[in-house]
Write a protein that holds these residues in place. Structure first.
Motif: not given
Length: 127
Positions: A33-40, A44-49, A118-122
């Motif tokens: 998952v990558r997190v972006r603000c309203g201005r892109s 943040a990032t979530v990694f699978d480890t 869990d929802a595989h939302q990228r």
């Protein structure tokens, strides 16, 4: 390995940092998952480890540039402070985790990040 509930916050964060470091230079291949603000801006990032999902963000003012990733300098000369933690914690672990982009500070919810994984939302786009 100890269960996250058996670790102090500092121990949990250290283990999370080591798990991301062990992914090596190709760690982006492990992004869930990558997190972006309203201005892109990249927030943040979530990694699978091997330890599970790990949250990574840069907290405090930091440089931005190519695709808004902190390793590409742009208008600032600092890189902020890395905040790394296991996404899952124990029932006493605070739900919010800090994040920062050029727009300012953000607080993200571990529960919402977990639902996205869990929802595989990228990508999560903040409003």
């Amino acid at each position: 390995m100890s269960h996250p509930a058996d670790l102090s916050p500092a121990q949990r964060q250290l283990r999370a940092r080591r798990a991301v470091d062990e992914l090596g230079p190709d760690r982006d291949e492990h992004t869930v998952v990558r997190v972006r603000c309203g201005r892109s801006h990249h927030v943040a990032t979530v990694f699978d480890t091997p330890l599970g999902a790990v949250y990574v963000s840069s907290v405090g003012p930091h440089a931005h540039g190519h695709r808004d990733f902190v390793d590409e300098p742009h208008h600032a000369s600092t890189h902020g402070t890395a905040y790394t933690d296991l996404l899952d914690g124990d029932p006493l672990t605070e739900d919010t985790v800090p994040a920062y982009c050029e727009c300012g500070m953000h607080e993200l919810s571990r529960a919402e990040l977990r639902r996205a994984v869990d929802a595989h939302q990228r990508t999560i786009q903040l409003t």
